[in-house]
Each structure stands twice: as C-alpha cells, then as structure tokens.
Scaffold this active site. Structure first.
Site, PDB file in Angstrom:
ATOM      1  CB  THR A 187     -39.289   1.432 -35.169  1.00  0.00           C
ATOM      2  OG1 THR A 187     -40.401   0.803 -35.224  1.00  0.00           O
ATOM      3  CG2 THR A 187     -39.377   2.716 -34.220  1.00  0.00           C
ATOM      4  CE1 TYR A 205     -35.746   4.371 -36.478  1.00  0.00           C
ATOM      5  CE2 TYR A 205     -33.482   3.328 -36.371  1.00  0.00           C
ATOM      6  CZ  TYR A 205     -34.843   3.823 -35.756  1.00  0.00           C
ATOM      7  OH  TYR A 205     -35.045   3.779 -34.474  1.00  0.00           O
ATOM      8  CE  LYS A 265     -36.567   7.364 -34.006  1.00  0.00           C
ATOM      9  NZ  LYS A 265     -37.492   7.890 -33.150  1.00  0.00           N
TER      10      LYS A 265
END
Length: 316
Positions: free
Chosen positions: A84, A147, A151
């Site tokens: 994260t 990121y 995902k």
C-alpha cells in the site's frame, strides 16, 4: 451458499494492518490471523505453526500456497494484505506486482474450493476532470500509478483463478489502528505537537471507516455474495476538508493545516484527484447496512483511541 459462508476458520492475510485487525474483531475467535514475518524463510508457515504468509514468497513459489492450505485447513481466506506504499510501488514495480497481484493470485488458485475475498482500491480509476468519480463498479478503469495497475492486475488474476471470489474496492481507509499509521493518527500527531501539516485540496475521495468496511465485507461474504463491490463512506470530501473536520472534532488547531495542490507535494506516483466510490450496489444488496457518517466515524475513533490510551496507562 448458506449463511456464515466464511466458516469457523477464516484466514486473514494481513491481520497486522488496520483492516485486518478490524476484521478479526468481528470474526469468531477461531479465525486465523496471518502476518508476514520479516526475512521469513521460504515457507508460509512458521516452525511453531503460527500462520506466516508472505505474498512475495507465494508469487515466486506458488506451490507454497497449497502447502499453506494443507497445513492450516482454513474454511475461507480474506486477503487484505498488500503493498500500500504508493510511492514505493512507483519505484519498485516488481514488489508491487508480486504483493498485489502474483502472490494473491497464487493464493486464490490454491483456494478455489473455499470462499476468497480480495481488497482493492479506487486507484484503479483515473480520477481526472474528463472522467471523474465517484465511480460505480462497472466504470471503466484506467489506473495512473504502478500501485493502481498492480491492484487492477490482482483483481483480474484472482477472478481468472477463482471466479467465485469476492472483490472489495475501497479508499482512504481510517479508524483504529494498532500501528497508528492512517491519516487520523498523522493529523493528530502533527497538530498536537504544533507542527504544520500540508494537505491537498484537490484530492477528492469518499473516506472509509475501517470498522464499517470490515462489517460490510463480512456481511457480503457470509451471505455468499461474489464478484465486485465498492465499500466506502457516503460523503465526497477533499483531503483538506476531511482534515478540517477532524481537527474540529478533535479540538486541534486547524490553522496548522496548510492547503496545497497535489502537484506541490512533489510525489512520484500520480494520484487520482477526482476519485471516490459509489456504493449504490452495496446498499441495494444490504439494505439494512449501517454506515457511519465521517463525523460519526471520527468521534468513534476518538473514543476508541482514548479507551486504548487509558488501558495502556493503567497496565503500565
């Protein structure tokens, strides 16, 4: 599927984080709390038998996922752990993809016969003026950052491996956190010390209380729902307005909050600026679900934090 689909031994991957901890508070005591051991050996289970799950190890050796399930015999898996750190993801895409896509996909492949829940993000959307949020589940995706791309790759790989998986998209999660890492803790720490906090005015989102995220996730999973669901707060707020609201509730000096544009922060990873999530599908599916307002959630966090501090003082 019957009620209580997750069964008596759900495995929470990423239990040390704020969402994992919130899930464990609402799951039965028999739930398995897995964490990633720093510099762990190439095994998902420690010598003592405690659940140690390293998603990077699973990405490089998917057979470890089968070993994990054989050893622990979980009745379901909630994969909340992931990479994260948006800035690190931008400079270390291998780490991002192994942790957010390849590792979870290996776990989902091994878990095809049991319920599987994966957590994703509104960073899969662009958040631009041309295609602004808040976004519904079927809105076109176009992540701007490593990121977000990792995902989205994780979502697609998991659905390919486990078509009956439940995928949860969420954003700007805050609330009680043993590691004191989320936005509220940073704001409270800086403003309490009299330090200036630079907060972007142009990042719009729908902040999500981690306790409500956990409750909604478990309600969906235990009712046998699968596929993609958004879970977030109802209110579209800029990060600056969120900070002002928190400062007011927590009786902190709001003059220490300095409004800036995201571009002034010189961050490596691009952010979706006009983002956030629509939760119409969630509310239609769970019409009796209770979600706190942002104000109510901050008050609840304040009460929980005060209770934890008092407990620590009494035990010291």
């Amino acid at each position: 599927m019957p009620q209580n689909t997750l069964g008596p031994r759900p495995l929470v991957v990423g239990s040390a984080g704020q969402v994992g901890a919130a899930l464990l508070k609402q799951l039965p005591p028999s739930a398995l709390a897995a964490t990633r051991a720093p510099n762990a050996a190439n095994s998902p289970v420690s010598a003592a038998g405690s659940p140690i799950v390293d998603l990077i190890a699973l990405a490089h050796n998917p057979s470890l996922a089968t070993q994990l399930l054989d050893d622990l015999q979980p009745t379901s898996i909630l994969c909340v752990g992931g990479a994260t750190d948006v800035e690190r993801c931008e400079t270390d895409p291998t780490w991002a993809n192994d942790t957010n896509a390849h590792g979870p996909a290996a776990l989902a492949t091994a878990a095809r016969s049991i319920p599987f829940v994966f957590f994703s993000t509104d960073y899969v959307f662009p958040g631009t003026d041309e295609t602004p949020g808040p976004y519904a589940e079927d809105a076109p995706t176009h992540p701007l950052s490593v990121y977000g791309r990792s995902k989205l790759a994780g979502e697609r790989a998991i659905l390919a491996a486990h078509p009956e998986a439940l995928l949860i998209r969420t954003n700007v999660v805050f609330g009680p956190d043993r590691q004191c890492k989320n936005f509220l803790y940073t704001l409270h720490r800086l403003l309490s010390a009299g330090a200036v906090m630079r907060v972007p005015t142009d990042q719009l989102s729908t902040p999500t209380y981690n306790e409500d995220l956990a409750a909604a996730t478990l309600a969906l999973a235990n009712s046998g729902h699968t596929g993609l669901f958004n879970i977030s707060g109802r209110e579209l707020l800029s990060r600056y307005d969120f900070a002002l609201l928190a400062a007011d509730i927590l009786s902190l000096d709001a003059s220490l909050l300095h409004p800036v544009l995201t571009a002034e922060l010189n961050q490596r990873a691009p952010r979706p600026l006009r983002a956030g999530l629509r939760i119409d599908k969630l509310l239609r599916t769970l019409p009796h679900l209770t979600l706190r307002s942002t104000r109510q959630a901050i008050h609840d966090w304040q009460s929980t934090t005060n209770q934890q501090q008092l407990s620590e003082e009494l035990s010291s």
